[in-house]
Design an enzyme around this catalytic site. Structure first.
Site, short mmCIF file in Angstrom:
data_model
loop_
_atom_site.label_atom_id
_atom_site.label_comp_id
_atom_site.label_asym_id
_atom_site.label_seq_id
_atom_site.Cartn_x
_atom_site.Cartn_y
_atom_site.Cartn_z
N MET A 148 -11.82 11.46 -80.94
CA MET A 148 -11.26 10.83 -79.75
C MET A 148 -10.69 11.86 -78.78
O MET A 148 -10.83 11.72 -77.56
CB MET A 148 -10.15 9.86 -80.16
CG MET A 148 -10.64 8.59 -80.84
SD MET A 148 -11.50 7.50 -79.68
CE MET A 148 -10.18 7.13 -78.52
N GLU A 149 -10.04 12.88 -79.31
CA GLU A 149 -9.32 13.81 -78.45
C GLU A 149 -10.18 14.88 -77.80
O GLU A 149 -9.92 15.29 -76.67
CB GLU A 149 -8.19 14.49 -79.25
CG GLU A 149 -7.11 13.53 -79.73
CD GLU A 149 -6.28 12.95 -78.59
OE1 GLU A 149 -6.45 13.38 -77.44
OE2 GLU A 149 -5.47 12.06 -78.86
N SER A 150 -11.20 15.35 -78.50
CA SER A 150 -11.99 16.45 -77.92
C SER A 150 -13.47 16.36 -78.26
O SER A 150 -14.18 17.37 -78.14
CB SER A 150 -11.45 17.80 -78.42
OG SER A 150 -11.67 17.94 -79.82
#
Length: 420
Positions: A148-150
């Site tokens: 999700m983040e990167s």
């Protein structure tokens, strides 16, 4: 304009030349451009804006020096600091808050993200398993946050963290928060954990492959590979251990699920579907709440019902581990995306109940109008601000009850039209 005290030598000379260029005293018709800003005409409002930003940075530098930051760190951070307009634009259009949860999950749970996540789980099992055992956080949850983040480390952001936080602090909407994060970022630089040029991340100042805010980096980052650095930008071991440490420190309960999708009984009081109503799953079972497959609900001592898309959409039973993910990113859409992605990475089911695709989020101006109209009718939402919070939800629930509608607290265009 007085030159800030932390500039000296060649840095001060460069700043003076830049200011002379801004005021047209070195033969330039326009000032040099900054990131995201077109060249500005002498005497324009943009010139005054740049002056005010420089003054804010100088004032912050004074307070940072008093907090223990040395001159080398201040030079490293602020000699070439820039105001980034794109940061402000992105701050006002966060996808978790501007898209319906169904649209948000369509992207978050894409086939590509699922396929890559499964491949990363297989590839990194030797790294992930010892971390999962040490912190009690499943590998699938760690990989889901990473995805999700990167997008599994493929994009950690492209905005210098110092610039992003200075921009947010100067803009002022969240100045106190931004100043605290900026000071934490300076401490990271002073400790030589990362160079300024490599300290890049999101518009909000979040850094590394799982997007730690600087304060969280100081508190939770881990040197898992033993090289003497807490490298959340380049070391997968450090990334995963740091993320697991954050969740474990935020209340994660080992060997408990985040929750699951459930079926609510006929006549369920939707006003009880909120985080403040927490009880054991045995009590929810006694009230008729069931799992989608008919199996017993997971044993959770402190669980609540989540309705992310009104009473018309899917319902979820969530527990302490879901709330731990919320501490990572305080958006129910985000926490649900991480939970469902991890669930499917481990072979679990997708959401079964249909999403109400015709449901639309109210714009900020529409929500402001809704709040004002509810207040006029006696359904108190607090001071209208165009933001959805507990007071607005309570006011919406009260109004829904007065109409004999399910009191799910979800603001809709239909409710606004009735009020108007």
């Amino acid at each position: 304009m007085k030159t800030p005290s932390y500039f000296s030598g060649s840095a001060r000379y460069g700043l003076v030349l830049a200011l002379l260029a801004i005021f047209g005293l070195v033969g330039c018709a326009t000032a040099p451009s900054i990131v995201g800003v077109k060249p500005i005409q002498v005497g324009s409002e943009a010139v005054e804006h740049h002056q005010k930003f420089a003054h804010w940075v100088a004032e912050f530098s004074t307070s940072a020096r008093a907090a223990g930051m040395d001159e080398d760190t201040l030079h490293m951070a602020f000699d070439n600091v820039r105001f980034v307009p794109r940061v402000i634009e992105l701050d006002r259009s966060q996808p978790e808050f501007t898209r319906t949860v169904a649209d948000y999950l369509d992207n978050a749970l894409s086939t590509q993200r699922m396929t890559r996540g499964q491949a990363k789980l297989r590839e990194l099992r030797p790294v992930l398993e010892p971390i999962a055992v040490r912190y009690g956080v499943p590998a699938e949850i760690l990989v889901a946050i990473w995805g999700m983040e990167s997008n599994y480390g493929s994009f950690v952001g492209d905005i210098p963290t110092i610039d992003a936080l200075a921009t947010l602090g100067f803009e002022g909407r969240r100045e106190a928060w931004a100043r605290g994060q900026l000071l934490a970022a300076l401490k990271i630089l002073q400790h030589h954990d990362i160079d300024r040029d490599q300290m890049i991340g999101s518009w909000a100042g979040a850094m590394g492959q799982t997007q730690f805010l600087p304060s969280n980096y100081l508190a939770y980052a881990v040197d898992a590979d033993g090289d003497g650095r807490r490298d959340i930008w380049g070391s997968v071991s450090d990334v995963m251990a740091s993320t697991a440490n954050f969740l474990a420190s935020s209340g994660w309960q080992a060997n408990q699920p985040w929750g699951q999708e459930v079926r609510l009984p006929p006549g369920f009081d939707y006003a009880r579907a909120e985080d403040a109503v927490r009880q054991p799953t045995t009590q929810w079972t006694a009230e008729g709440v069931q799992s989608m497959d008919g199996r017993p609900l997971p044993v959770l001592a402190d669980s609540s019902i989540l309705l992310p898309a009104s009473a018309r959409g899917p319902a979820f039973l969530v527990g302490p581990n879901f709330r731990a993910i919320l501490r990572y990113n305080n958006s129910s859409s985000y926490a649900l995306a991480v939970s469902l992605l991890a669930q499917q990475l481990s072979g679990g089911p997708a959401v079964q109940a249909p999403w109400p695709r015709d449901l639309q989020l109210l714009s900020r101006s529409q929500l402001l109008a809704l709040q004002s109209a509810l207040n006029v009718r006696g359904f108190d939402t607090g001071t209208p601000d165009g933001m959805m919070g507990p007071a607005t939800q309570r006011g919406v629930r009260q109004y829904q009850r007065s109409l004999g509608l399910p009191a799910d607290g979800y603001p809709t265009l239909e409710l606004l039209q009735r009020l108007q």
